[in-house]
Every structure is written in structure tokens, then in C-alpha cells.
Design an enzyme around this catalytic site. Structure first.
Site, PDB file in Angstrom:
ATOM      1  N   LYS A  10       0.841  -1.203   0.000  1.00 19.91           N
ATOM      2  CA  LYS A  10       0.000   0.000   0.000  1.00 19.91           C
ATOM      3  C   LYS A  10       0.877   1.254   0.000  1.00 19.91           C
ATOM      4  CE  LYS A  10      -0.260  -0.246   5.058  1.00 19.91           C
ATOM      5  NZ  LYS A  10      -1.065  -0.775   6.190  1.00 19.91           N
ATOM      6  N   ARG A  46     -10.779  -0.464  14.363  1.00 18.19           N
ATOM      7  CA  ARG A  46     -10.483   0.362  13.196  1.00 18.19           C
ATOM      8  C   ARG A  46     -11.250  -0.142  11.982  1.00 18.19           C
ATOM      9  NH1 ARG A  46      -4.514   0.898  10.451  1.00 18.19           N
ATOM     10  NH2 ARG A  46      -5.008  -1.260   9.931  1.00 18.19           N
ATOM     11  N   TYR A  66      14.076  30.344   9.507  1.00 16.64           N
ATOM     12  CA  TYR A  66      12.773  30.959   9.804  1.00 16.64           C
ATOM     13  C   TYR A  66      12.564  31.097  11.299  1.00 16.64           C
ATOM     14  CZ  TYR A  66      10.885  30.560   5.051  1.00 16.64           C
ATOM     15  OH  TYR A  66      10.642  30.713   3.714  1.00 16.64           O
ATOM     16  N   MET A  88      10.908  24.445   3.546  1.00 19.46           N
ATOM     17  CA  MET A  88      10.224  23.585   2.582  1.00 19.46           C
ATOM     18  C   MET A  88      11.208  22.816   1.696  1.00 19.46           C
ATOM     19  SD  MET A  88       7.525  24.536  -0.434  1.00 19.46           S
ATOM     20  CE  MET A  88       6.316  25.305   0.635  1.00 19.46           C
TER      21      MET A  88
HETATM   22  C1  LIG Z   1      -0.295  -1.705   6.912  1.00 21.89           C
HETATM   23  C2  LIG Z   1      -0.868  -2.996   7.294  1.00 21.89           C
HETATM   24  C3  LIG Z   1      -0.068  -4.138   7.412  1.00 21.89           C
HETATM   25  C4  LIG Z   1       1.436  -4.101   7.368  1.00 21.89           C
HETATM   26  O1  LIG Z   1       1.902  -3.735   8.642  1.00 21.89           O
HETATM   27  P1  LIG Z   1       3.466  -3.617   8.966  1.00 21.89           P
HETATM   28  O2  LIG Z   1       3.478  -3.201  10.383  1.00 21.89           O
HETATM   29  O3  LIG Z   1       3.987  -2.573   8.037  1.00 21.89           O
HETATM   30  O4  LIG Z   1       4.069  -4.945   8.721  1.00 21.89           O
HETATM   31  C5  LIG Z   1      -0.692  -5.358   7.628  1.00 21.89           C
HETATM   32  N1  LIG Z   1      -2.029  -5.431   7.745  1.00 21.89           N
HETATM   33  C6  LIG Z   1      -2.836  -4.340   7.670  1.00 21.89           C
HETATM   34  C7  LIG Z   1      -4.293  -4.508   7.833  1.00 21.89           C
HETATM   35  C8  LIG Z   1      -2.282  -3.086   7.472  1.00 21.89           C
HETATM   36  O5  LIG Z   1      -3.069  -2.017   7.413  1.00 21.89           O
END
Ligand SMILES: *Cc1c(COP(=O)(O)O)cnc(C)c1O
Length: 388
Positions: free
Chosen positions: A46, A145, A267, A315
Site C-alpha cells: 500500500k 479500526r 525561519y 520547505m
Molecule cells: C499496513 C498494514 C499491514 C502491514 O503492517 P506492517 O506493520 O507494516 O508490517 C498489515 N495489515 C494491515 C491490515 C495493514 O493495514
């Protein structure tokens, strides 16, 4: 990667160089797989493979044997589908948004079903197509979640028609505290998962993220689901990091100067020099994923010497106090290391008050990227380095 690649000479004129070692990525995948040979190791790619480029990362993992890929959004799944062979299964963690049913079904993308509502939606589409559709079912075992509460799963017993045309590929859940091996939530979530699994006999269980893989065999189950560890991040917040680094970041110096005592830097004038100070301005800032929270806290490295960040992160640039280096060592065009052998991803994340995940996913597109291919000798890809 040979992390000792000489990156201290200016090469190619880019402002910053992000080196991504696909050989180390492959090594990390195989290492996780070897930890649990009875389980299948999938990959979470992802957010563009945690910022490293899913187009480059996913095929390497496929080559290492990975056949299950997780993304968060449907659009990520669609672009990955075009990149991977048909036997690669692609799962969308955020689930089925209304309107995505047809594209999921048409492109052989499996939604992670997170609610009864999504299940009804998917079941309806299966009915329309008059064929079974695959789904992963997510159960919320204690993170609140995503996923169905165990009680909601119970209600499936009273409306089994919801599952009539659904092929459950696996049931899954996600650990909230897997990076803290002693956290009591881990065992609690595992028990809830085991009870839920009893309702789905002979259905594979997919449970462990990176941290979960290191909690022991109880957590491995049929399919493991690592993300950060593949990319070299630490699976545990408290134990030494067993993974091979994948990312190296070097940024170019654009100007050096010497200022007297009592000079304001950056800054807001948040730093006032105590004595005569030598400064270098480097060509990356918060727009390049170096958070503003590194202001007056973080550092870069040159030949092993720590160069503290002086004043606020801008930036597009950051000032470093280079007084610790002999005069003339660092010049216009020199490269300083932000992530590499002297400063790990976790080190810089800690200075920024965040986690490796956020640093990686924030690095952005402005660095010149070099992908080191698996099996290739360490080389940078830009010709000016070839004679080093
Ligand atoms: C992002 C995610 C993972 C991967 O988790 P890591 O801690 O990066 O290994 C696995 N399962 C779900 C549902 C996630 O959202």
C-alpha cells in the site's frame, strides 16, 4: 546493498538521491518466509509500497515467490493488477467502497470485507453476475479500526445467505501492538481471532504483520502480511532490527558559510549561534519528507560525523551546523547522508518524533531515484559514479 557506496562526491547534479536496494528487499522477503516455512508470506505494498515505488517493488517480490499483495485503495489495486501476472492475488484493505464492485470483479481484485454492509454489497454483485466472488473477511479483534466485530460475525449464522455466493479466501485481523512484544493486547487479540476462526472451519487465517511475525509461531497462521520489515524497517520497537536496510538517502549541499556568534539561523530565528559557526545548506526540506519536527533536533552525517540541523527545516532546504568538520571538507555539491549506515530510518524517525513508516511514505518524488537490482553489484546507476 553495499551501504558503503561512495555517495560523498557530487554526482549528476540532483538535489538528493534516494537509493532503493531491491536485492535487500528480496532478501528481507526470503528471511521472513524462512522464519515461518509453514506459512505463506504475502506483501503489503500500500501507499506505493511505503513510498518506495510499488511498480518496482511488487515484481521483485513476485520474483521471490510472493503471490498475495495488499494495497489500501482500489486505484492502487488497479495499477498493480496491470503490473503483475494473473496468478497474483490483490487485496484491498480498506474494503469495498460503494461503486467499486464492478471494477473489483472485472479486474480480479479481492476486497477485504470490513462490515456486514460491505458483505451485502458484494453478495448482491455476485447475485447480479450470477457467479461466486472471492472475499477476505476482516474481523476486528481489538483495534476498533476496520473489520466486523465478533458479534457481527455471529449474526452471519442467522443470515447465511449473505455468504451463499462468496468464496472466503481467508479471514484476517490486524494487531494493534505487535511492535511491543510484551504488550498484553497481542495475546488478547490472538484469543479473539482463534475463537472467530472456529466459526470458519478450514478457512485460512491471515493475521501477522511485520511485528506479529516476530511474536512467535502462534501468530504465524496460514498467511503472514508484512509491510515495514520488507522495506528494512524494524518489526519491533524494543528489539534490535534484524532486517536488511533497503533505503539510503543522500542530499546535496548547495551553500556553505561561516557566521559569527549571535547570528539568527532560519525561519523564526529559532537558533542563535553561540560562537562562530560554519553552516551548510542542503537541498531538501519538509516538502521532501524531512519533517519540520526535525528543526534543531535531527542531524545529517558526513564521513561519520554528526552534523546537527540548525534552525527550522524549510520547505526545500535545511541548514546544518558543520563546525565539527575540518574547514573545506564539505563543499557546494557534497552529499550528506540522511538515511544510511550512520543514521537508520528509525533514528531519523525518532528525532522527528514519528515512526519509520511515516518517514518512508513521506519521502516523495523529488529525489533522484536509483533502484539497485537484485543480484547486481552495488552500483548507483549514474555514470559519474562508475569510476569511483
Ligand atoms: C499496513 C498494514 C499491514 C502491514 O503492517 P506492517 O506493520 O507494516 O508490517 C498489515 N495489515 C494491515 C491490515 C495493514 O493495514
Amino acid at each position: 546493498m553495499d551501504m558503503t557506496i561512495n555517495r560523498q562526491k557530487a554526482t549528476g547534479g540532483a538535489s538528493g538521491y534516494l537509493t532503493i536496494d531491491l536485492g535487500a528487499l528480496r532478501e528481507n522477503y526470503l528471511m521472513l518466509q524462512a522464519k515461518a516455512p509453514q506459512s505463506v508470506t504475502s506483501a503489503v505494498v500500500k501507499a506505493d509500497a511505503y513510498g518506495l515505488g510499488a511498480d518496482m517493488v511488487a515484481p521483485v517480490l513476485y520474483g521471490a515467490g510472493c503471490r498475495h499483495f495488499f494495497v489500501a485503495h482500489i486505484d492502487e489495486a488497479i495499477s498493480l493488477r496491470l503490473r503483475l501476472a494473473g496468478d497474483a492475488a490483490i487485496f484491498v484493505l480498506n474494503g469495498l467502497q460503494p461503486g467499486n464492485e464492478a471494477s473489483c470483479a472485472a479486474m480480479n481484485i479481492t476486497p477485504v470485507i470490513n462490515s456486514l454492509e460491505q458483505l451485502a454489497q458484494w453478495a448482491m454483485h455476485a447475485k447480479v453476475l450470477d457467479k461466486p466472488l472471492p472475499a477476505a473477511l476482516q474481523i476486528d479483534t481489538g483495534m476498533s479500526r476496520l473489520g466486523m466485530a465478533p458479534q457481527e460475525i455471529e449474526t452471519l449464522k442467522t443470515s447465511p445467505d449473505l455468504l451463499d455466493r462468496i468464496d472466503i479466501t481467508f479471514i484476517m485481523s490486524h494487531l494493534a501492538c505487535a511492535d511491543e512484544p510484551d504488550h498484553t493486547a497481542n495475546g488478547a487479540q490472538l484469543s479473539v481471532m482463534r475463537r472467530a476462526a472456529e466459526m470458519f472451519p478450514n478457512t485460512p487465517v491471515c493475521f501477522a504483520n511485520s511485528g506479529g511475525i516476530f511474536l512467535g509461531a502462534d501468530y504465524h497462521n496460514a498467511i503472514m502480511r508484512p509491510g515495514i520489515a520488507l522495506y528494512g524497517g524494524a518489526p519491533s520497537a524494543v528489539r534490535p532490527n534484524p532486517m536488511t536496510p533497503v533505503v539510503r538517502l543522500d542530499v546535496a549541499v548547495v551553500q556553505t558559510r561561516s557566521v559569527p556568534a549571535d547570528t539568527l539561523v532560519g525561519y523564526g530565528g529559532s537558533l542563535r549561534t553561540k560562537g562562530e559557526t560554519r553552516l551548510a545548506t542542503i537541498a531538501a526540506g519538509y516538502a521532501d519528507g524531512l519533517p519540520r519536527s526535525l528543526s534543531n533536533r535531527g542531524a545529517a552525517y558526513f564521513q561519520g560525523v554528526r552534523l546537527p540541523i540548525a534552525g527550522r527545516v524549510s520547505m526545500d532546504s535545511i541548514s546544518l551546523d558543520i563546525s565539527a568538520l575540518p574547514e573545506g571538507t564539505l563543499r557546494h555539491g557534497s552529499l550528506v547522508q540522511l538515511i544510511g549506515p550512520d543514521q537508520s530510518l528509525e533514528d531519523i524517525a525518532e528525532d522527528a518524533g514519528t515512526i519509520a513508516y511515516e518517514i518512508l511514505t513521506g519521502l516523495g518524488q523529488r529525489y533522484r531515484r536509483t533502484y539497485l537490482q537484485p543480484g547486481a553489484l552495488a552500483q548507483t546507476g549514474d555514470t559519474t559514479d562508475a569510476d569511483e
